[in-house]
Structures are given as structure tokens and as C-alpha cells.
Design a protein around this motif. Structure first.
Motif, PDB file in Angstrom:
ATOM      1  N   SER A 186       0.856  -1.188   0.000  1.00  8.15           N
ATOM      2  CA  SER A 186       0.000   0.000   0.000  1.00  8.15           C
ATOM      3  C   SER A 186       0.892   1.237   0.000  1.00  8.15           C
ATOM      4  CB  SER A 186      -0.919  -0.002   1.225  1.00  8.15           C
ATOM      5  OG  SER A 186      -0.164   0.255   2.385  1.00  8.15           O
ATOM      6  N   THR A 187       0.294   2.385  -0.257  1.00  9.10           N
ATOM      7  CA  THR A 187       1.087   3.612  -0.321  1.00  9.10           C
ATOM      8  C   THR A 187       1.472   4.111   1.063  1.00  9.10           C
ATOM      9  OG1 THR A 187      -0.948   4.895  -0.410  1.00  9.10           O
ATOM     10  CG2 THR A 187       0.109   4.336  -2.518  1.00  9.10           C
ATOM     11  N   HIS A 188       0.790   3.646   2.098  1.00  9.28           N
ATOM     12  CA  HIS A 188       1.091   4.062   3.468  1.00  9.28           C
ATOM     13  C   HIS A 188       1.478   2.835   4.288  1.00  9.28           C
ATOM     14  CE1 HIS A 188      -0.635   7.952   2.571  1.00  9.28           C
ATOM     15  NE2 HIS A 188      -1.709   7.348   2.093  1.00  9.28           N
ATOM     16  N   THR A 189       2.575   2.946   4.998  1.00 11.63           N
ATOM     17  CA  THR A 189       2.966   1.858   5.896  1.00 11.63           C
ATOM     18  C   THR A 189       2.679   2.285   7.323  1.00 11.63           C
ATOM     19  OG1 THR A 189       5.211   2.693   6.075  1.00 11.63           O
ATOM     20  CG2 THR A 189       4.783   1.050   4.352  1.00 11.63           C
ATOM     21  N   ASP A 190       2.542   1.309   8.190  1.00 10.41           N
ATOM     22  CA  ASP A 190       2.267   1.614   9.592  1.00 10.41           C
ATOM     23  C   ASP A 190       3.465   1.258  10.460  1.00 10.41           C
ATOM     24  OD1 ASP A 190       2.094  -1.126   9.357  1.00 10.41           O
ATOM     25  OD2 ASP A 190       0.299  -1.325  10.585  1.00 10.41           O
ATOM     26  N   PHE A 191       4.662   1.440   9.934  1.00 13.16           N
ATOM     27  CA  PHE A 191       5.855   1.120  10.707  1.00 13.16           C
ATOM     28  C   PHE A 191       5.965   2.025  11.934  1.00 13.16           C
ATOM     29  CE2 PHE A 191       7.722  -0.241   6.449  1.00 13.16           C
ATOM     30  CZ  PHE A 191       7.456  -1.581   6.676  1.00 13.16           C
ATOM     31  N   LEU A 192       6.291   1.403  13.049  1.00 13.42           N
ATOM     32  CA  LEU A 192       6.525   2.128  14.286  1.00 13.42           C
ATOM     33  C   LEU A 192       7.858   1.637  14.845  1.00 13.42           C
ATOM     34  CD1 LEU A 192       5.619   4.048  16.525  1.00 13.42           C
ATOM     35  CD2 LEU A 192       4.391   2.131  17.562  1.00 13.42           C
ATOM     36  N   PHE A 193       8.915   2.364  14.545  1.00 15.44           N
ATOM     37  CA  PHE A 193      10.247   1.964  14.970  1.00 15.44           C
ATOM     38  C   PHE A 193      10.477   2.369  16.420  1.00 15.44           C
ATOM     39  CE2 PHE A 193      10.754   1.929  10.412  1.00 15.44           C
ATOM     40  CZ  PHE A 193      11.583   0.831  10.209  1.00 15.44           C
ATOM     41  N   LYS A 194      10.954   1.420  17.208  1.00 19.58           N
ATOM     42  CA  LYS A 194      11.339   1.695  18.585  1.00 19.58           C
ATOM     43  C   LYS A 194      12.297   0.615  19.052  1.00 19.58           C
ATOM     44  CE  LYS A 194       7.269  -0.505  20.603  1.00 19.58           C
ATOM     45  NZ  LYS A 194       6.120  -0.340  21.481  1.00 19.58           N
ATOM     46  N   GLU A 195      12.923   0.855  20.189  1.00 14.07           N
ATOM     47  CA  GLU A 195      13.827  -0.143  20.751  1.00 14.07           C
ATOM     48  C   GLU A 195      12.995  -1.281  21.314  1.00 14.07           C
ATOM     49  OE1 GLU A 195      16.605   1.596  23.510  1.00 14.07           O
ATOM     50  OE2 GLU A 195      17.927   2.165  21.862  1.00 14.07           O
ATOM     51  N   LEU A 196      13.379  -2.503  20.954  1.00 15.32           N
ATOM     52  CA  LEU A 196      12.616  -3.693  21.333  1.00 15.32           C
ATOM     53  C   LEU A 196      13.532  -4.733  21.956  1.00 15.32           C
ATOM     54  CD1 LEU A 196      10.724  -4.015  17.936  1.00 15.32           C
ATOM     55  CD2 LEU A 196       9.718  -3.195  20.077  1.00 15.32           C
ATOM     56  N   GLU A 197      13.018  -5.435  22.951  1.00 17.66           N
ATOM     57  CA  GLU A 197      13.716  -6.585  23.522  1.00 17.66           C
ATOM     58  C   GLU A 197      13.501  -7.752  22.556  1.00 17.66           C
ATOM     59  OE1 GLU A 197      15.150  -6.912  26.718  1.00 17.66           O
ATOM     60  OE2 GLU A 197      14.831  -4.819  27.307  1.00 17.66           O
ATOM     61  N   LEU A 198      14.554  -8.186  21.904  1.00 18.53           N
ATOM     62  CA  LEU A 198      14.439  -9.239  20.901  1.00 18.53           C
ATOM     63  C   LEU A 198      13.873 -10.531  21.496  1.00 18.53           C
ATOM     64  CD1 LEU A 198      14.855 -10.199  18.026  1.00 18.53           C
ATOM     65  CD2 LEU A 198      17.256 -10.652  18.582  1.00 18.53           C
ATOM     66  N   ASP A 199      14.250 -10.862  22.729  1.00 21.07           N
ATOM     67  CA  ASP A 199      13.752 -12.088  23.351  1.00 21.07           C
ATOM     68  C   ASP A 199      12.228 -12.094  23.472  1.00 21.07           C
ATOM     69  OD1 ASP A 199      16.300 -13.169  23.619  1.00 21.07           O
ATOM     70  OD2 ASP A 199      16.607 -12.259  25.578  1.00 21.07           O
ATOM     71  N   ASP A 200      11.624 -10.926  23.729  1.00 28.32           N
ATOM     72  CA  ASP A 200      10.161 -10.849  23.823  1.00 28.32           C
ATOM     73  C   ASP A 200       9.513 -11.197  22.480  1.00 28.32           C
ATOM     74  OD1 ASP A 200      10.425 -10.043  26.453  1.00 28.32           O
ATOM     75  OD2 ASP A 200      10.067  -7.916  26.033  1.00 28.32           O
ATOM     76  N   LEU A 201      10.100 -10.721  21.392  1.00 25.90           N
ATOM     77  CA  LEU A 201       9.557 -11.001  20.056  1.00 25.90           C
ATOM     78  C   LEU A 201       9.703 -12.482  19.719  1.00 25.90           C
ATOM     79  CD1 LEU A 201      10.982  -7.953  18.057  1.00 25.90           C
ATOM     80  CD2 LEU A 201       8.960  -8.071  19.518  1.00 25.90           C
ATOM     81  N   ILE A 202      10.831 -13.058  20.082  1.00 24.70           N
ATOM     82  CA  ILE A 202      11.069 -14.477  19.820  1.00 24.70           C
ATOM     83  C   ILE A 202      10.070 -15.320  20.609  1.00 24.70           C
ATOM     84  CG2 ILE A 202      12.713 -16.379  20.086  1.00 24.70           C
ATOM     85  CD1 ILE A 202      14.952 -14.228  19.648  1.00 24.70           C
ATOM     86  N   ARG A 203       9.871 -14.973  21.891  1.00 26.49           N
ATOM     87  CA  ARG A 203       8.917 -15.734  22.721  1.00 26.49           C
ATOM     88  C   ARG A 203       7.497 -15.656  22.153  1.00 26.49           C
ATOM     89  NH1 ARG A 203      11.480 -13.058  26.807  1.00 26.49           N
ATOM     90  NH2 ARG A 203      13.165 -14.243  27.729  1.00 26.49           N
ATOM     91  N   GLN A 204       7.093 -14.470  21.669  1.00 27.45           N
ATOM     92  CA  GLN A 204       5.762 -14.331  21.035  1.00 27.45           C
ATOM     93  C   GLN A 204       5.618 -15.319  19.888  1.00 27.45           C
ATOM     94  OE1 GLN A 204       4.199 -10.488  19.675  1.00 27.45           O
ATOM     95  NE2 GLN A 204       5.704  -9.501  21.036  1.00 27.45           N
ATOM     96  N   SER A 205       6.663 -15.397  19.073  1.00 25.80           N
ATOM     97  CA  SER A 205       6.628 -16.267  17.891  1.00 25.80           C
ATOM     98  C   SER A 205       6.609 -17.733  18.293  1.00 25.80           C
ATOM     99  CB  SER A 205       7.842 -15.983  17.003  1.00 25.80           C
ATOM    100  OG  SER A 205       7.865 -14.625  16.644  1.00 25.80           O
ATOM    101  N   ILE A 206       7.383 -18.090  19.278  1.00 22.34           N
ATOM    102  CA  ILE A 206       7.422 -19.485  19.751  1.00 22.34           C
ATOM    103  C   ILE A 206       6.062 -19.885  20.307  1.00 22.34           C
ATOM    104  CG2 ILE A 206       8.390 -21.024  21.503  1.00 22.34           C
ATOM    105  CD1 ILE A 206      11.063 -19.454  21.161  1.00 22.34           C
ATOM    106  N   ARG A 207       5.457 -19.005  21.114  1.00 23.05           N
ATOM    107  CA  ARG A 207       4.150 -19.323  21.715  1.00 23.05           C
ATOM    108  C   ARG A 207       3.110 -19.636  20.659  1.00 23.05           C
ATOM    109  NH1 ARG A 207       5.462 -15.651  25.712  1.00 23.05           N
ATOM    110  NH2 ARG A 207       4.587 -13.881  24.589  1.00 23.05           N
ATOM    111  N   ARG A 208       3.148 -18.915  19.553  1.00 22.66           N
ATOM    112  CA  ARG A 208       2.141 -19.132  18.510  1.00 22.66           C
ATOM    113  C   ARG A 208       2.199 -20.567  17.971  1.00 22.66           C
ATOM    114  NH1 ARG A 208       0.645 -15.752  13.103  1.00 22.66           N
ATOM    115  NH2 ARG A 208      -1.309 -16.831  12.759  1.00 22.66           N
TER     116      ARG A 208
END
Length: 194
Positions: A37-59
Motif C-alpha cells: 500500500s502507499t502508506h505503511t504503519d511502521f513504528l520503529f522503537k527499541e525492542l527486547e528481541l527475546d520478547d519477540l522471539i517468545r511471542q513467535s514461539i508461543r504461537r
């Protein structure tokens, strides 16, 4: 969905697996539409990588259990600059592929190679050398996808495009019969990546 619930031969875990797959395909279609799409909804910020990995594993926790696949996850302690929603989509897609192409009683490992370099590795069926240089092409399913029949050829294409837009990099190493290693460079590079 109604057909799934009416099939008396399907177990509860098989129904959950089919619902997870439908959910994944829906996410993939939505990601494809939003990405272009012509508009993205990116929201860049500092993230704890382990939290993102755990979210993915839980799924995929039920899929790990169903296939008796061992998970080796070494916490990274890494903080990255990225977009949570889009990066989780990428991690989930890579884990989904690892689970799909790793046989029962296999192993999936998630670890840091060095600062901001994340590796997701499996001991699955691997990717042939002739397919490896084309895995990021839209619609390309390769030999594994042709034998699977459910592969869309969109997952890794979307991952590559999303990571490009997030200014990250992806590389895949693989050997048939030995497994696949996906290397994500989550350093936030300035400008577009070629």
C-alpha cells in the motif's frame, strides 16, 4: 471451518493445526496487501528481541508438541531498533517454515551469532542448491514446495521485502538432508538495502 468441525475423523489437535494454518494464510494475505500500500504503519522503537522471539514461539507451541520437535532457545539479551508487528510476522514465518520442513523428533535452534545477528536453524529436509538463490522470489516454491502442495511461495518473499523496509537483512544457508540456517541481521541500516 464448518467442514473442519463436522469431520469426525479429525482430532482436536488436527483441528487446531488447520485453524493455525488458516490464520497464517490470512496474516500472509494481509501482510502482502499492507506491504504494497502507499502508506505503511511502521513504528520503529527499541525492542527486547527475546520478547519477540517468545511471542513467535508461543504461537507455534502446539505444533512443537505435536511433532515432538525440540526447541533450543538461548536468550539473546539483545535490544534492537525495529517494528514489533512486522518483525514478529517475519519470525513467525521463518519458524513456520522450520516446523513445516523439519521431521518429527527434529531440532530447531534460535541463538545469537553476534550482536544483532539472529540465527534460526533446523535439522530439517533442507533446500537444494538450485533453489536456494530463488527462495525470495514471489511465488517460487522450489522442490520442497512442489512436494508439499500447500506452499504459496509468498512467505520468504514477504520476509525479504519486510526486512528490506525495516532496513534489516536476511540470508539463508542450507543443505539437502542436513537442514537450514536463516540468518537475520537486525542491525538498523540507514537507507534502503539492495
Amino acid at each position: 471451518m464448518k467442514l473442519l468441525l463436522e469431520d469426525e475423523n479429525l482430532s482436536c489437535s488436527e483441528i487446531k493445526l488447520q485453524l493455525l494454518r488458516m490464520d497464517q494464510y490470512t496474516d500472509m494475505v494481509l501482510a502482502y496487501l499492507r506491504l504494497h500500500s502507499t502508506h505503511t504503519d511502521f513504528l520503529f522503537k527499541e525492542l527486547e528481541l527475546d520478547d519477540l522471539i517468545r511471542q513467535s514461539i508461543r504461537r507455534f507451541s502446539t505444533e512443537f508438541i505435536r511433532k515432538h520437535i525440540q526447541l533450543s532457545f538461548k536468550e539473546t539479551g539483545d535490544v534492537i531498533l525495529s517494528d514489533e508487528k512486522w518483525l514478529v510476522f517475519v519470525l513467525e514465518q521463518i519458524l513456520s517454515n522450520s516446523l513445516k520442513y523439519t521431521n518429527e523428533n527434529g531440532l530447531i535452534s534460535i541463538y545469537m551469532k553476534s550482536k544483532h545477528i539472529l540465527v534460526i536453524e533446523d535439522n530439517g529436509i533442507g533446500i537444494s542448491a538450485s533453489d536456494l538463490n530463488r527462495v525470495f522470489e514471489k511465488g517460487y516454491t522450489g522442490m520442497n514446495g512442489r512436494s508439499d502442495k500447500t506452499a504459496s511461495g509468498l512467505g520468504l518473499y514477504l520476509c525479504k521485502n519486510i526486512l528490506d523496509m525495516l532496513n534489516h537483512k536476511i540470508r539463508i544457508e542450507s543443505s539437502v538432508g542436513k537442514g537450514t540456517r536463516v540468518i537475520l541481521d537486525l542491525t538498523h541500516f540507514e537507507g534502503r538495502i539492495e
